[in-house]
Structures are given as C-alpha cells and as structure tokens.
Scaffold this active site. Structure first.
Site, PDB file in Angstrom:
ATOM      1  N   TYR A  27      37.370  42.963  49.205  1.00  0.00           N
ATOM      2  CA  TYR A  27      36.563  44.072  48.645  1.00  0.00           C
ATOM      3  C   TYR A  27      35.694  44.676  49.746  1.00  0.00           C
ATOM      4  CZ  TYR A  27      37.856  42.217  44.059  1.00  0.00           C
ATOM      5  OH  TYR A  27      38.552  41.796  42.958  1.00  0.00           O
ATOM      6  N   TRP A  33      28.357  47.143  40.044  1.00  0.00           N
ATOM      7  CA  TRP A  33      27.593  46.053  39.407  1.00  0.00           C
ATOM      8  C   TRP A  33      27.395  44.878  40.340  1.00  0.00           C
ATOM      9  CZ3 TRP A  33      29.498  42.579  34.841  1.00  0.00           C
ATOM     10  CH2 TRP A  33      30.792  42.137  35.028  1.00  0.00           C
ATOM     11  N   ASP A  34      28.328  44.700  41.304  1.00  0.00           N
ATOM     12  CA  ASP A  34      28.086  43.680  42.333  1.00  0.00           C
ATOM     13  C   ASP A  34      26.751  43.951  43.020  1.00  0.00           C
ATOM     14  OD1 ASP A  34      31.167  43.936  42.138  1.00  0.00           O
ATOM     15  OD2 ASP A  34      30.920  42.086  43.291  1.00  0.00           O
ATOM     16  N   TYR A  79      42.077  47.463  51.072  1.00  0.00           N
ATOM     17  CA  TYR A  79      41.947  47.570  49.613  1.00  0.00           C
ATOM     18  C   TYR A  79      42.810  48.715  49.075  1.00  0.00           C
ATOM     19  CZ  TYR A  79      39.886  48.119  44.977  1.00  0.00           C
ATOM     20  OH  TYR A  79      39.708  48.214  43.623  1.00  0.00           O
ATOM     21  N   GLN A  99      30.984  51.403  36.160  1.00  0.00           N
ATOM     22  CA  GLN A  99      31.080  49.949  35.960  1.00  0.00           C
ATOM     23  C   GLN A  99      29.897  49.540  35.100  1.00  0.00           C
ATOM     24  OE1 GLN A  99      31.469  47.742  39.681  1.00  0.00           O
ATOM     25  NE2 GLN A  99      33.369  46.847  38.958  1.00  0.00           N
ATOM     26  N   GLY A 157      34.628  45.786  34.391  1.00  0.00           N
ATOM     27  CA  GLY A 157      34.455  44.737  35.394  1.00  0.00           C
ATOM     28  C   GLY A 157      35.289  43.505  35.071  1.00  0.00           C
ATOM     29  N   ASP A 159      38.618  43.122  34.404  1.00  0.00           N
ATOM     30  CA  ASP A 159      39.845  43.907  34.482  1.00  0.00           C
ATOM     31  C   ASP A 159      41.002  43.455  33.595  1.00  0.00           C
ATOM     32  OD1 ASP A 159      38.152  44.586  36.563  1.00  0.00           O
ATOM     33  OD2 ASP A 159      39.654  44.377  38.135  1.00  0.00           O
ATOM     34  N   ARG A 192      45.177  36.486  40.257  1.00  0.00           N
ATOM     35  CA  ARG A 192      44.900  37.925  40.156  1.00  0.00           C
ATOM     36  C   ARG A 192      45.625  38.533  38.953  1.00  0.00           C
ATOM     37  NH1 ARG A 192      40.936  40.353  42.522  1.00  0.00           N
ATOM     38  NH2 ARG A 192      42.179  42.270  42.441  1.00  0.00           N
ATOM     39  N   GLU A 387      34.466  33.352  44.284  1.00  0.00           N
ATOM     40  CA  GLU A 387      34.399  34.514  43.388  1.00  0.00           C
ATOM     41  C   GLU A 387      34.292  34.055  41.933  1.00  0.00           C
ATOM     42  OE1 GLU A 387      37.805  37.046  43.830  1.00  0.00           O
ATOM     43  OE2 GLU A 387      36.932  38.668  42.629  1.00  0.00           O
TER      44      GLU A 387
END
Ligand code: DGY
Length: 418
Positions: A27, A33-34, A79, A99, A157, A159, A192, A387
């Site tokens: 990323y 939002w991160d 990305y 987001q 967020g 996904d 993922r 993560e």
C-alpha cells in the site's frame, strides 16, 4: 527495542513526508481511514506529526467535500489500480470513492490529547470536516433517510466481507480496464480477495469513471448499493465528535444541523438490529432486506453510542472468547462463509477491535472491553505488527510492519480504548 519504540519505529519507517503509508510496497500511498487511526497513534508521541497526517490527507479533498479513499501523493508501480485507472482530475491525484469516515473522531482525539496548543490546527481543519459530512448526506443520502449508501466494497474498508457476496453477485465481471493485480505479488494470494471479486471491484470503478465521478449518477446506476452498518456507525460516531468540535469552532446553525443529523441517524441505525440473529446487520438497498450475516461491523453501533444492545453483543464476544477464538473475528466463526485467513472473511483487525473496545467501555461493558483490548495486545505481542490475525491459530498474516496496527498498539498500550 521495547514495544513502544518498535511501534513508533514502524510509523517512522512508513512516513513518506507528512503522510504514512499503511505498509511498504503493498500500500504505497495515503489511505483515508488508515491515516485517521495513524494520526491518533502519532498523537501519543508527536502531536505536530499527527496534524500533518490529517492535513496531508485533506490535500486530497475534492471541491464537493469528498475525502477520497486514496491520495496518490507520489507515483508507484507497486499497487493496482493506480491513478490512471481512476481517471480523477485532482491535484494530488486521488481515487474516486470514500472510506469509513473516522476523520472527525481522529481530529477530536488529537486535539483533546494535545490540549490548547492544538486549537489553531483544529480550527483550520474543522470547516473541511463539515464539508465532508455534508458530502456524505448530499451524495449518499439525498433523501435524508439517515443511512448513507455504499457503492463499492472498497468504500467499507472491509472489501471481501461475506456480507457483500450476494450483492456483489449482481455486478458483472467484465472490465474495460486490464486487471494487473500487484497485491498477490506482495502477500500470499490465500490471504487476499479472490480474482472474481477483483473483476467486480474493477467493473464498478470502470462504471463510475464513465460517469465522470458524478455523485448523483453513481448513486442512480450502481448495481451495488448497501447501507453498511460499519460505515453508518462510524459516521454517527464522527457526527458526535464533529458536534463537539462545532461547539468550539462552529456557529449555532452548524451545531443544530449536526444535532439533527445525529437524532435521525440514531433512530435508523437502531433499525439495523436483527432480532433473529441478535446482531446489527447491513441492509441491501436494492433488495431492501437486511443481509443475514454477522460481521465485526455489527458491533460498531455500540461505538456509535447505541448502548441498549451492548449486553447481548458482549455476551456473543464472551462466548467466542470462552471457545478460545481470538477477539474479534471479522466474520462469525460459525458462518459457512468464515475463512480464518482471508482478509475480511474471518481475520481479526486491530482497528476494528479498538472501536469495539472503546464502545463497550463507554457502554459499561468494561470486562469485555478489556478482553478485546487484551486479545489485541496479545496478538500483536506474539505475532508482530501484522495487517491482520488468524482468530483460530493467532498467526499474524497479510502485510507486515503495518502502520495502523502499530498505532492501535500505542493507543491500547496507554489504556486508550478500554
Ligand atoms: C486494497 O486495494 O486492497 C484496498 O483495500 C482498497 O482500499
């Protein structure tokens, strides 16, 4: 290095000049939002840097008030989809969707943490937050139902949550954009979203781009339209935090408008409670029905200030805890769609835990709040700043040296959120 120093070092290593990437390579830009959570983490030791995070995110704000999901401050090939796929005309380039709006909550947090020295920067930020909350109503709830619509799973967020499966099935898999995923070059594909989900994610981007990112048209034509319980709960919480800021920096009219939105949202958010499942659920706005799957987002109305169901929801968390399941799995571990390793289909996410713990604490469910916070700390302590985490074997999975996980560890380490 001790634990606090390690968490701070992750934020410093992911700092790209006033904004923090979620993690290196996977990323490589600034995520909305991160950054809100990361700003709160920075605020535990560097208030000036926390404000910078917020200000750099707001460099991406559109004229109409949208604060986009991604701000592409600097180019990167790591990305997909990059700015050329989004085709948004903005400097700096951005994606075209929102987001979960944690930002007003973060601004209030940073200000209260810093005290009077933060007033100048909070005052400068406040009108941008007001414009953003007006955007949510105008673009996503023009009829003022009290619930905003989500038009793309990336907006939530979360996904690939199983809660989106049936609605996503309505989205065609054809794309005009060639799909060149980079994520599965960085982390195991088993962690993922699947290929077919990406086809649908990109179909929606193609569709929206063709409208010229026209908010009204997007709302009319999107085959994916959900009142996400997570986004709506986070927005209600953000409205309360915005009201606290408005009392300091706004005028009477602004305060009244925000209070009116809060009252409307409280009523309709409460209507997402499903008695049969004993959980708050998202609503499919095309089919009109509640989506019958329990996810971690369904605990967030407590964070929004709806405390009446907190004992029942706390009981569910205790039940999972007593079975040895790490709190809080993103999908009900008893659901057929639960997958303990696959992104939002089961893993534990520290930021969601922080919101749930804080909500439970405020609702008077201190013991369960402490369990959620303690599990989060234990997962990070044992597995590192991953993560996300497998709730069954407690392994750290997805990206490593993750900024928002480090930020939450700093917050929980100080007892914030429990
Ligand atoms: C991604 O690309 O995986 C992100 O979750 C989108 O915000």
């Amino acid at each position: 290095m001790n634990r606090i120093a390690s968490a701070r070092a992750i934020l410093a290593a992911n700092d790209r000049g006033g904004y923090t990437v979620p993690t290196d390579r996977l990323y490589p830009f600034q995520w909305n939002w991160d950054s809100a959570f990361v700003a709160m983490g920075w605020a535990t030791f560097d208030a000036a840097r926390a404000w910078r995070e917020i200000e750099r995110l707001l460099e991406g704000q559109w004229e109409d008030g949208l604060v986009p999901q991604i701000v592409f401050h600097a180019p990167s090939d790591d990305y997909f989809p990059g700015p050329e796929v989004w085709g948004v005309e903005h400097t700096p380039p951005t994606s075209g969707i929102p987001q979960p709006p944690v930002l007003a909550t973060a601004v209030r947090f940073v200000l209260e943490r810093q005290g009077p020295a933060g007033i100048k920067r909070a005052r400068a930020t406040y009108p941008k937050l007001v414009r953003n909350h007006l955007w949510w109503e105008r673009a996503r709830d023009p009829e003022r139902s009290g619930l905003v619509a989500t038009l793309h799973p990336w907006e939530t967020g979360m996904d690939n949550s199983p809660a989106w499966d049936a609605a996503l099935d309505r989205v065609p898999t054809e794309t005009t954009t060639e799909i060149r995923r980079r994520d599965i070059g960085h982390v195991d594909a088993a962690f993922r979203p699947r290929g077919i989900e990406y086809q649908r994610f990109i179909h929606l981007v193609d569709l929206f781009r063709e409208t010229g990112w026209n908010a009204r048209r997007m709302l009319e034509i999107s085959p994916f339209k959900i009142a996400d319980v997570g986004t709506n709960a986070i927005l209600l919480r953000a409205e309360r935090d915005l009201l606290a800021l408005a009392e300091q920096f706004g005028d009477g009219g602004e305060c009244a408008a925000i209070a009116e939105r809060i009252a409307r949202k409280e009523t309709v958010l409460a209507g997402l409670w499903d008695e049969a499942l004993g959980h708050y659920l998202s609503r499919d706005l095309i089919g009109g029905h509640l989506i019958p799957i329990r996810t971690s987002a369904g605990f967030l109305p407590i964070f929004a200030g709806l405390h009446g169901r907190a004992p029942a929801l706390a009981g569910r968390l205790e039940g999972w805890r007593d079975r040895g399941i790490a709190l809080v799995p993103s999908t009900d571990p008893d659901a057929p769609s639960f997958e303990p390793q696959r992104y939002w289909r089961g893993p534990v996410w520290a930021v969601v835990n922080w919101m749930i713990a804080r909500g439970l604490q405020e609702a008077g469910e201190g013991a369960v709040a402490r369990s959620v916070a303690a599990d989060t700390r234990r997962l990070i302590g044992d597995a590192g700043f991953s993560e996300y985490f497998n709730p069954l074997d407690r392994a750290g999975i997805g990206g490593e040296a993750f900024s928002w996980t480090a930020a939450i560890d700093l917050l929980l380490g100080e007892g914030e959120g429990r």
